[in-house]
Design a protein around this motif. Structure first.
Motif, PDB file in Angstrom:
ATOM      1  N   UNK A 156      16.935  41.570  48.621  1.00 42.01           N
ATOM      2  CA  UNK A 156      16.566  40.708  47.435  1.00 42.01           C
ATOM      3  C   UNK A 156      17.757  39.889  46.891  1.00 42.01           C
ATOM      4  N   UNK A 157      18.944  40.799  46.617  1.00 44.51           N
ATOM      5  CA  UNK A 157      19.950  40.062  46.019  1.00 44.51           C
ATOM      6  C   UNK A 157      20.960  39.524  47.410  1.00 44.51           C
ATOM      7  N   UNK A 158      20.799  40.067  48.364  1.00 42.15           N
ATOM      8  CA  UNK A 158      21.378  39.148  49.605  1.00 42.15           C
ATOM      9  C   UNK A 158      20.888  37.763  49.692  1.00 42.15           C
ATOM     10  N   UNK A 159      19.693  37.788  49.855  1.00 43.01           N
ATOM     11  CA  UNK A 159      18.997  36.615  50.030  1.00 43.01           C
ATOM     12  C   UNK A 159      19.310  35.487  48.792  1.00 43.01           C
ATOM     13  N   UNK A 160      19.122  36.143  47.614  1.00 44.50           N
ATOM     14  CA  UNK A 160      19.282  35.367  46.569  1.00 44.50           C
ATOM     15  C   UNK A 160      20.633  34.564  46.459  1.00 44.50           C
ATOM     16  N   UNK A 161      21.606  35.727  46.513  1.00 43.13           N
ATOM     17  CA  UNK A 161      22.980  35.288  46.195  1.00 43.13           C
ATOM     18  C   UNK A 161      23.247  34.276  47.538  1.00 43.13           C
ATOM     19  N   UNK A 162      22.654  34.384  48.572  1.00 45.30           N
ATOM     20  CA  UNK A 162      23.180  33.508  49.855  1.00 45.30           C
ATOM     21  C   UNK A 162      22.690  31.960  49.470  1.00 45.30           C
ATOM     22  N   UNK A 163      21.137  31.843  48.883  1.00 45.15           N
ATOM     23  CA  UNK A 163      20.870  30.555  48.488  1.00 45.15           C
ATOM     24  C   UNK A 163      21.520  29.992  47.440  1.00 45.15           C
ATOM     25  N   UNK A 164      22.121  30.831  46.487  1.00 44.58           N
ATOM     26  CA  UNK A 164      22.783  30.440  45.372  1.00 44.58           C
ATOM     27  C   UNK A 164      24.207  29.744  45.696  1.00 44.58           C
ATOM     28  N   UNK A 165      25.057  30.595  46.579  1.00 47.21           N
ATOM     29  CA  UNK A 165      26.064  30.154  47.186  1.00 47.21           C
ATOM     30  C   UNK A 165      26.110  28.828  47.563  1.00 47.21           C
ATOM     31  N   UNK A 166      24.955  28.786  48.496  1.00 50.01           N
ATOM     32  CA  UNK A 166      24.868  27.319  49.297  1.00 50.01           C
ATOM     33  C   UNK A 166      24.598  26.312  48.382  1.00 50.01           C
ATOM     34  N   UNK A 167      24.068  26.336  47.290  1.00 53.83           N
ATOM     35  CA  UNK A 167      23.662  25.522  46.389  1.00 53.83           C
ATOM     36  C   UNK A 167      24.981  25.127  45.484  1.00 53.83           C
ATOM     37  N   UNK A 168      25.801  25.858  45.241  1.00 51.40           N
ATOM     38  CA  UNK A 168      27.234  25.645  44.496  1.00 51.40           C
ATOM     39  C   UNK A 168      27.990  24.684  45.643  1.00 51.40           C
ATOM     40  N   UNK A 169      28.195  25.022  46.781  1.00 50.72           N
ATOM     41  CA  UNK A 169      28.849  24.315  47.710  1.00 50.72           C
ATOM     42  C   UNK A 169      28.159  23.063  48.052  1.00 50.72           C
ATOM     43  N   UNK A 247      25.548  10.576  46.737  1.00 52.11           N
ATOM     44  CA  UNK A 247      26.058  11.657  45.956  1.00 52.11           C
ATOM     45  C   UNK A 247      25.040  12.411  45.110  1.00 52.11           C
ATOM     46  N   UNK A 248      24.256  11.793  44.506  1.00 53.82           N
ATOM     47  CA  UNK A 248      23.043  12.319  43.853  1.00 53.82           C
ATOM     48  C   UNK A 248      22.223  13.121  44.715  1.00 53.82           C
ATOM     49  N   UNK A 249      22.153  12.804  46.052  1.00 55.33           N
ATOM     50  CA  UNK A 249      21.383  13.761  47.018  1.00 55.33           C
ATOM     51  C   UNK A 249      21.894  15.271  46.811  1.00 55.33           C
ATOM     52  N   UNK A 250      23.281  15.426  46.632  1.00 54.92           N
ATOM     53  CA  UNK A 250      23.722  16.899  46.810  1.00 54.92           C
ATOM     54  C   UNK A 250      23.736  17.497  45.305  1.00 54.92           C
ATOM     55  N   UNK A 251      23.702  16.574  44.111  1.00 56.40           N
ATOM     56  CA  UNK A 251      23.790  17.005  42.772  1.00 56.40           C
ATOM     57  C   UNK A 251      22.367  17.408  42.427  1.00 56.40           C
ATOM     58  N   UNK A 252      21.230  16.873  42.825  1.00 56.64           N
ATOM     59  CA  UNK A 252      19.840  17.110  42.669  1.00 56.64           C
ATOM     60  C   UNK A 252      19.448  18.292  43.445  1.00 56.64           C
ATOM     61  N   UNK A 253      19.590  18.669  44.741  1.00 53.65           N
ATOM     62  CA  UNK A 253      19.237  19.503  45.220  1.00 53.65           C
ATOM     63  C   UNK A 253      19.981  20.644  45.002  1.00 53.65           C
TER      64      UNK A 253
END
Length: 515
Positions: A156-169, A247-253
């Motif tokens: 659960x947390x491994x998958x969730x944090x993996x996607x969260x980290x991808x979103x931040x970058x 640039x908005x492509x990255x901000x929105x997603x």
């Protein structure tokens, strides 16, 4: 004694159709072959347990939320493919003696852009190839560690944090582009590190949540989000680039990824036992259906895993399929723009069509696969092999055909769509075969196969960009030939060596006997 006791029950026959077998310890059987062991296993009756419908169940809710998670995951992964078209200057000198250059401009093509405020960078074809491939250099590192960690602490947390980290970058990508091409490559590699744990973590969760005869439908629902994310993010990225700027492509997603993580954190549990809202009937059904397929051993039989031919058949198939998949995923928008001459808005929509077909076939194939298995019309391994053959040989044929369409825009798009659509069958083929041969170690096995399957993402775009310096039709035909040949080889290898039953080293009794 087991047979006499359980067959006295009136519902013995019905229970046999729904539940997994009682497993005899191999220590009681002596040195027999695995085939003989499975034959003996097949005659034992099953324990009666109430059937829990899939619809509106906790496992169905997990599949739907996971579907949205992989939707976000692939939206974050592929948006660069469209944005990159708008981020770079077109500065290519083509040789005068080349006769098979790109197609002529469309007569109805729009030459007016609504917005041109986005910054443009002077990155050559080689740099673009490294940018597109950098993601996979991070992605490959966390595959096996992700499977190991998920088996120990849950997914659960491994998958969730993996996607969260991808979103931040992803949110940091425009800043990285201003700093230079090296920073963009670094950010993409860090995104890959986050995404690398997601598939092994999800497989580890399904090893505790998916009853054996529901694996195809539940896993295809959850992983179909990847195709759905591609279908929606490609055209949406084109629209965003058209009306706003890249640039908005990255901000929105990126913002959508953060929102999904909040929902995942509050609504999902690692196992049925720890879920707060699951019904007692469903919990008992899932646990009883899996109790004799899972190993309670804490140690991992690495030697047995790494010498397992059925596992290596999945590795080869996974590698081969991903060569075609990643080549199209990263470079199809470029092909649509530079060869077929579609504008950025059309580019996004048309690049998404193949993945819409793939999503549709994936959903249908998953339901059909489980129907055939539940009604004992085909065995598990026959279903896996047929679906793999359709999902790999079919795409290869239509991909080669697409290279010979010349400038017939409609036919080219149709063939590319058929190629990707048939690939959806493979999700119910080799893609979930890890859960068939070793459910207890499914996350680790997927980590191993996905490690090898990430290599095409690392080298495929670089090779393809190296082969298409002048963006001629002949150059792209070569790219399609290579992808199709690798696809067919992987399908043949899996057909020869793939298996559909739990392997001896993945069972508790085997370990006891070995000791």
């Amino acid at each position: 004694l087991l047979i006499n006791y359980h067959c006295q029950r009136k519902s013995c026959k019905a229970a046999r159709l729904q539940q997994p077998p009682y497993v005899m310890e191999t220590s009681d059987l002596g040195d027999i072959s695995m085939q003989a062991y499975n034959e003996k296993l097949a005659i034992l009756p099953r324990k009666q347990t109430s059937q829990a419908p899939v619809c509106c169940s906790s496992r169905c809710n997990l599949a739907v939320l996971a579907c949205f998670g992989f939707f976000v995951l692939y939206a974050l992964r592929v948006n660069l493919s469209v944005a990159l078209v708008d981020m770079v200057e077109i500065n290519v000198t083509k040789p005068a003696n080349t006769s098979d250059l790109g197609c002529p401009e469309h007569s109805n093509a729009s030459t007016v852009r609504y917005n041109k405020t986005g910054k443009v960078y002077n990155w050559n074809a080689d740099s673009q190839g490294w940018i597109l491939g950098a993601f996979f250099y991070g992605y490959i590192i966390t595959q096996v560690p992700g499977g190991v960690v998920a088996r120990k602490v849950g997914g659960k947390w491994l998958l969730g944090l993996g996607i969260l980290g991808t979103a931040v970058f992803t949110l940091l990508t425009p800043l990285a582009a201003d700093l230079g091409v090296g920073y963009v490559i670094a950010v993409r590699a860090l995104e890959g590190l986050g995404e690398g744990v997601t598939f092994p973590a999800m497989h580890a969760m399904w090893s505790s949540w998916a009853p054996p005869l529901e694996r195809s439908k539940l896993l295809t629902i959850s992983y179909a989000g990847a195709q759905l994310g591609t279908v929606i993010s490609l055209p949406l990225s084109g629209i965003i680039c058209f009306y706003l700027d890249w640039s908005y492509v990255f901000y929105i997603f990126g913002a959508v990824g953060v929102l999904w993580f909040i929902l995942w954190a509050f609504l999902v549990s690692d196992t049925p036992e720890t879920h707060k809202r699951i019904s007692p009937v469903e919990k008992e059904f899932i646990i009883s259906s899996l109790q004799h397929e899972l190993s309670s051993k804490t140690s991992v039989p690495w030697r047995s895993i790494l010498t397992s031919l059925p596992l290596w058949s999945i590795v080869v198939a996974h590698f081969s399929y991903n060569w075609t998949y990643y080549t199209l995923l990263t470079l199809l928008p470029t092909y649509m723009k530079d060869i077929l001459k579609f504008n950025i808005q059309e580019d996004g929509f048309l690049s998404a069509l193949p993945y819409l077909g793939c999503w549709t076939c994936m959903m249908i194939a998953g339901q059909l696969a489980d129907y055939l298995r539940q009604n004992q019309m085909l065995t598990t391994i026959v279903v896996r092999k047929i679906w793999t053959a359709i999902g790999m040989v079919g795409p290869a044929v239509f991909l080669v055909a697409a290279g010979f369409t010349g400038c017939n825009y409609r036919l080219a798009v149709a063939l590319l769509t058929l190629s990707s659509a048939l690939g959806g069958f493979s999700m119910s083929g080799f893609n979930i075969n890890h859960l068939d041969i070793a459910p207890s170690y499914a996350g680790i096995l997927l980590g191993i196969t996905n490690t090898f399957a990430t290599i095409p993402g690392m080298v495929g775009p670089v090779i393809a960009k190296g082969l298409t310096h002048y963006n001629t039709i002949g150059e792209w035909q070569t790219v399609f030939y290579i992808a199709a040949a690798i696809d067919v080889f992987g399908a043949v290898f899996f057909l020869l060596f793939g298996k559909g039953e739990v392997q001896s080293w993945a069972l508790d009794g085997y370990h006891l006997h070995r000791k």
